[in-house]
Design a protein around this motif. Structure first.
Motif, PDB file in Angstrom:
ATOM      1  N   ARG A 241       0.828  -1.206   0.000  1.00  0.00           N
ATOM      2  CA  ARG A 241       0.000   0.000   0.000  1.00  0.00           C
ATOM      3  C   ARG A 241       0.859   1.252   0.000  1.00  0.00           C
ATOM      4  N   GLU A 242       1.940   1.219   0.793  1.00  0.00           N
ATOM      5  CA  GLU A 242       2.840   2.374   0.820  1.00  0.00           C
ATOM      6  C   GLU A 242       3.468   2.595  -0.552  1.00  0.00           C
ATOM      7  N   ARG A 243       3.848   1.474  -1.196  1.00  0.00           N
ATOM      8  CA  ARG A 243       4.439   1.594  -2.523  1.00  0.00           C
ATOM      9  C   ARG A 243       3.425   2.115  -3.526  1.00  0.00           C
ATOM     10  N   GLU A 244       2.189   1.575  -3.450  1.00  0.00           N
ATOM     11  CA  GLU A 244       1.146   2.046  -4.348  1.00  0.00           C
ATOM     12  C   GLU A 244       0.841   3.516  -4.094  1.00  0.00           C
ATOM     13  N   HIS A 245       0.824   3.896  -2.802  1.00  0.00           N
ATOM     14  CA  HIS A 245       0.560   5.292  -2.466  1.00  0.00           C
ATOM     15  C   HIS A 245       1.669   6.189  -3.009  1.00  0.00           C
ATOM     16  N   LEU A 246       2.914   5.713  -2.892  1.00  0.00           N
ATOM     17  CA  LEU A 246       4.041   6.483  -3.418  1.00  0.00           C
ATOM     18  C   LEU A 246       3.929   6.613  -4.933  1.00  0.00           C
ATOM     19  N   LEU A 247       3.575   5.500  -5.600  1.00  0.00           N
ATOM     20  CA  LEU A 247       3.406   5.547  -7.047  1.00  0.00           C
ATOM     21  C   LEU A 247       2.259   6.477  -7.433  1.00  0.00           C
ATOM     22  N   GLU A 248       1.172   6.426  -6.655  1.00  0.00           N
ATOM     23  CA  GLU A 248       0.049   7.312  -6.929  1.00  0.00           C
ATOM     24  C   GLU A 248       0.450   8.762  -6.757  1.00  0.00           C
ATOM     25  N   GLN A 249       1.249   9.048  -5.706  1.00  0.00           N
ATOM     26  CA  GLN A 249       1.717  10.415  -5.499  1.00  0.00           C
ATOM     27  C   GLN A 249       2.582  10.865  -6.669  1.00  0.00           C
ATOM     28  N   GLN A 250       3.507   9.995  -7.081  1.00  0.00           N
ATOM     29  CA  GLN A 250       4.375  10.346  -8.200  1.00  0.00           C
ATOM     30  C   GLN A 250       3.558  10.536  -9.474  1.00  0.00           C
ATOM     31  N   PHE A 251       2.571   9.638  -9.698  1.00  0.00           N
ATOM     32  CA  PHE A 251       1.734   9.757 -10.889  1.00  0.00           C
ATOM     33  C   PHE A 251       0.899  11.033 -10.831  1.00  0.00           C
ATOM     34  N   THR A 252       0.397  11.365  -9.621  1.00  0.00           N
ATOM     35  CA  THR A 252      -0.378  12.593  -9.463  1.00  0.00           C
ATOM     36  C   THR A 252       0.477  13.812  -9.745  1.00  0.00           C
ATOM     37  N   GLN A 253       1.720  13.799  -9.257  1.00  0.00           N
ATOM     38  CA  GLN A 253       2.618  14.915  -9.510  1.00  0.00           C
ATOM     39  C   GLN A 253       2.890  15.074 -11.005  1.00  0.00           C
ATOM     40  N   LEU A 254       3.182  13.922 -11.666  1.00  0.00           N
ATOM     41  CA  LEU A 254       3.429  13.987 -13.111  1.00  0.00           C
ATOM     42  C   LEU A 254       2.177  14.429 -13.851  1.00  0.00           C
ATOM     43  N   THR A 255       1.008  13.910 -13.422  1.00  0.00           N
ATOM     44  CA  THR A 255      -0.248  14.288 -14.067  1.00  0.00           C
ATOM     45  C   THR A 255      -0.505  15.782 -13.907  1.00  0.00           C
ATOM     46  N   THR A 256      -0.226  16.313 -12.711  1.00  0.00           N
ATOM     47  CA  THR A 256      -0.412  17.742 -12.474  1.00  0.00           C
ATOM     48  C   THR A 256       0.479  18.557 -13.404  1.00  0.00           C
ATOM     49  N   ILE A 257       1.716  18.092 -13.558  1.00  0.00           N
ATOM     50  CA  ILE A 257       2.638  18.793 -14.462  1.00  0.00           C
ATOM     51  C   ILE A 257       2.143  18.697 -15.897  1.00  0.00           C
ATOM     52  N   PHE A 258       1.780  17.471 -16.322  1.00  0.00           N
ATOM     53  CA  PHE A 258       1.334  17.278 -17.695  1.00  0.00           C
ATOM     54  C   PHE A 258       0.046  18.051 -17.982  1.00  0.00           C
ATOM     55  N   ASP A 259      -0.858  18.111 -16.982  1.00  0.00           N
ATOM     56  CA  ASP A 259      -2.123  18.815 -17.187  1.00  0.00           C
ATOM     57  C   ASP A 259      -1.941  20.321 -17.282  1.00  0.00           C
ATOM     58  N   SER A 260      -0.830  20.836 -16.780  1.00  0.00           N
ATOM     59  CA  SER A 260      -0.581  22.276 -16.838  1.00  0.00           C
ATOM     60  C   SER A 260       0.102  22.695 -18.130  1.00  0.00           C
ATOM     61  N   VAL A 261       0.486  21.717 -18.952  1.00  0.00           N
ATOM     62  CA  VAL A 261       1.182  22.010 -20.202  1.00  0.00           C
ATOM     63  C   VAL A 261       0.159  22.151 -21.332  1.00  0.00           C
ATOM     64  N   SER A 262       0.315  23.218 -22.131  1.00  0.00           N
ATOM     65  CA  SER A 262      -0.586  23.423 -23.273  1.00  0.00           C
ATOM     66  C   SER A 262      -0.093  22.613 -24.465  1.00  0.00           C
ATOM     67  N   ALA A 263      -0.062  21.314 -24.288  1.00  0.00           N
ATOM     68  CA  ALA A 263       0.347  20.385 -25.331  1.00  0.00           C
ATOM     69  C   ALA A 263      -0.385  19.076 -25.097  1.00  0.00           C
ATOM     70  N   VAL A 264      -0.587  18.318 -26.158  1.00  0.00           N
ATOM     71  CA  VAL A 264      -1.222  17.008 -26.043  1.00  0.00           C
ATOM     72  C   VAL A 264      -0.163  16.003 -25.597  1.00  0.00           C
ATOM     73  N   ILE A 265      -0.396  15.347 -24.456  1.00  0.00           N
ATOM     74  CA  ILE A 265       0.524  14.343 -23.938  1.00  0.00           C
ATOM     75  C   ILE A 265      -0.270  13.063 -23.714  1.00  0.00           C
ATOM     76  N   TYR A 266       0.162  11.991 -24.330  1.00  0.00           N
ATOM     77  CA  TYR A 266      -0.532  10.724 -24.141  1.00  0.00           C
ATOM     78  C   TYR A 266       0.459   9.575 -24.144  1.00  0.00           C
ATOM     79  N   VAL A 267       0.000   8.436 -23.581  1.00  0.00           N
ATOM     80  CA  VAL A 267       0.796   7.207 -23.544  1.00  0.00           C
ATOM     81  C   VAL A 267      -0.046   6.102 -24.168  1.00  0.00           C
TER      82      VAL A 267
END
Length: 596
Positions: A241-267
């Motif tokens: 759970r701690e690892r998943e929470h850490l991954l979720e935090q990292q993903f949230t941080q990256l998502t926040t960064i990606f969502d603030s960029v005026s460019a299309v970003i996809y995987v």
């Protein structure tokens, strides 16, 4: 709980007790009867009676002994079954709480607890479950130093556990918690993981001396392994759970960064092309229902196969990512140009995926196109008026020209200057509209006023044409930029005058059609062939007709008209008959009457 060897001795114990009682009875009863009765007949009768009495007494004795042991066995089996049933279906906190409750109830102790080592130095125990005085109790922490639990882990029992029937507080006076609780007897055992490392303890505490050591030992031996396994599972789950929470935090941080960029970003999955992530900017352009869709189906229009310009060979070779791949393309959904940076990366599950960052470069492309078109305009359309202007001015500078001819030459230079100014102005206005398609400085406008003001600019036209305005009263207002819409009408009237013979009629009018207002400009000119009526609204397009080529123009006026009308949410079209004239229509949204 008795061990198997102890259970096997129970019948032997019963037989021994029975033999002892029977032997004593036979010896003493026979001696007593012989001493008290001399008559043989009476002795025989009393011996028979004694035999029946012996049978009855021994039967009662056997029944009592068997019942006692069987009842004890059944009680212990029921106790074990009750505990098993209480904890077998539970996991996590529920399991430990149930275990503590049943241990306290079965052993008749005042307290029972399960705790885990906190990993601190000196070592401390944090309880996971605590049951006491007939109810669950709040968890707490205590130091392991100087406690029975410390001895159970590292003391006399070589870490196998300890049992104190009484005198616990006297043996461990430093354990103030035991003193405060008034504990007299206790049993404690360590809980170890699969590698043999101590994780915690399980203990039962009694405020009275503990007598049932065998039962306590057997219960703790049975459930210590189960409790240790559950504790290890719990720890593993918490780490996950701690690892998943850490991954979720990292993903949230990256998502926040990606969502603030005026460019299309996809995987997208490199093999199946399934979309795995799309940032907020991409969602705003292409929609929210992207989950489970293939990238080429969702991000392109009418695409049924992977894009030819997007291949895995450009991103990875033999399962190893290559350097970023940069390319440009025009998206078929938005119509915009993008510079794409693609890179193969590893997804958290280990598979190879493609991450793309697409920057909108449409303005740059428009500027490049604008430069190309400007060069084309200069080379094809601007050269003619410039040549005329240079030719006449150079002739007048090098030759003596009579005043009458100078005036005629200057009139030609002025006409070509106006033509060049109109060409440049239309071109710049057209490019400005393409870069900013929405009209600005909009307000409510009366259609009749627009038509009257546009017709007033051509006050001299009636000398060569009959210009009339037919606008019925009560037309709804429209919303738009007055300058741009004025330019639309001026361009249409100017074209009608240019391409109509002198003395012909030109009329302006407007009618309401549903939720729109339709403006028309009608002439009696040469007309436009049906196959060319859509092309005349394209930039630099002019009908290749000798009569028309005699009229000045660069083919930008109608292109500008279409861009302005489209920006206002309307449409423009022409209806024409060769040799009879043309009618240009401009349809614009009407303002609702409730808003007028």
């Amino acid at each position: 709980m008795p061990k198997p060897s102890e259970n096997a001795l129970i019948p032997l114990k019963i037989a021994s007790i029975y033999a002892a009682v029977a032997g004593i009875w036979i010896i003493f009863s026979d001696e007593l009867l012989a001493a008290l009765v001399a008559d043989p007949v009476t002795l025989i009768r009393l011996s028979i009676l004694k035999g029946w009495l012996f049978v009855i007494v021994t039967a009662v004795l056997l029944w009592w002994l068997i019942r006692r042991y069987v009842t004890a066995l059944l009680q212990r089996d029921a106790t074990l079954q009750e505990i098993v049933q209480g904890v077998s279906a539970a996991t996590g906190e529920e399991f430990f709480a149930s275990l503590a409750k049943h241990l306290a109830g079965t052993l008749r102790t005042d307290f029972a607890l399960v705790g885990e080592l906190t990993g601190e130095t000196p070592p401390r125990i944090r309880t996971i479950a605590m049951f006491g005085k007939g109810r669950p109790m709040a968890n707490f922490e205590y130091s392991l130093t100087g406690t029975p639990c410390a001895e159970a882990i590292t003391g006399k029992g070589n870490g196998a556990g300890c049992f104190f029937s009484e005198g616990v507080t006297r043996k461990f006076p430093a354990d103030h918690l035991l003193v405060e609780m008034g504990v007299e007897g206790c049993i404690c055992t360590p809980l170890r993981d699969s590698a043999g490392q101590t994780m915690g303890v399980m203990a039962a505490l009694s405020c009275r001396p503990m007598k049932e050591k065998a039962l306590a030992d057997s219960l703790f031996q049975i459930f210590a392994t189960r409790a240790a396994a559950e504790l290890e599972r719990r720890r593993t789950e918490l780490k996950l759970r701690e690892r998943e929470h850490l991954l979720e935090q990292q993903f949230t941080q990256l998502t926040t960064i990606f969502d603030s960029v005026s460019a299309v970003i996809y995987v997208a999955d490199l093999a199946t092309h399934e979309l795995l992530y799309l940032n907020k900017f991409g969602v705003s352009l292409f929609g929210e229902n992207w989950q489970g869709k293939r990238c080429y189906e969702f991000l392109q229009a009418g695409q049924e196969d992977p894009c030819s310009f997007c291949t895995s060979e450009s991103l990875a070779i033999d399962g190893e990512p290559r350097p970023p791949y940069v390319w440009e393309f025009q998206n078929s959904v938005t119509g915009r140009w993008y510079q794409c940076i693609d890179r193969a990366i590893r997804w958290p599950d280990g598979r190879l995926v493609r991450m793309e960052i697409a920057f909108d470069i449409s303005e740059r492309k428009d500027m490049e196109q604008m430069k190309d078109e400007l060069v084309s305009a200069v080379s094809h359309e601007m050269r003619t008026p410039l040549t005329a202007m240079l030719g006449y001015t150079e002739f007048m500078l090098e030759n003596e020209v009579p005043p009458a001819e100078q005036k005629e030459y200057l009139r030609t230079v002025h006409h070509e200057t106006e033509r060049l100014s109109e060409l440049i102005g239309n071109f710049l206005d057209l490019q400005r509209l393409k870069l900013r398609p929405e009209p600005f400085n909009v307000r409510r406008l009366a259609v009749e006023t627009l038509l009257s003001e546009a017709a007033a600019l051509f006050g001299a036209a009636p000398q060569r044409h009959r210009l009339t305005v037919d606008c019925p009263p009560g037309l709804p207002q429209i919303v738009g930029n007055s300058g741009q819409l004025h330019q639309v009408l001026v361009n249409l009237i100017s074209n009608a005058i240019k391409y109509s013979p002198e003395g012909s009629a030109i009329s302006l009018g407007a009618v309401r059609e549903g939720e729109s207002v339709v403006i028309r400009v009608t002439d009696e000119g040469m007309g436009i062939p049906a196959e060319l009526q859509d092309k005349i609204f394209e930039k630099f397009y002019r009908i290749d007709n000798t009569d028309r080529r005699m009229v000045g123009g660069a083919g930008l006026g109608l292109a500008l008209v279409r861009e302005i009308v489209t920006a206002h949410g309307g449409r423009v079209w022409v209806e024409s008959t060769l040799g009879k004239g043309s009618t240009f229509f401009v349809e614009l949204p009407a303002l609702p009457e409730s808003s007028s």
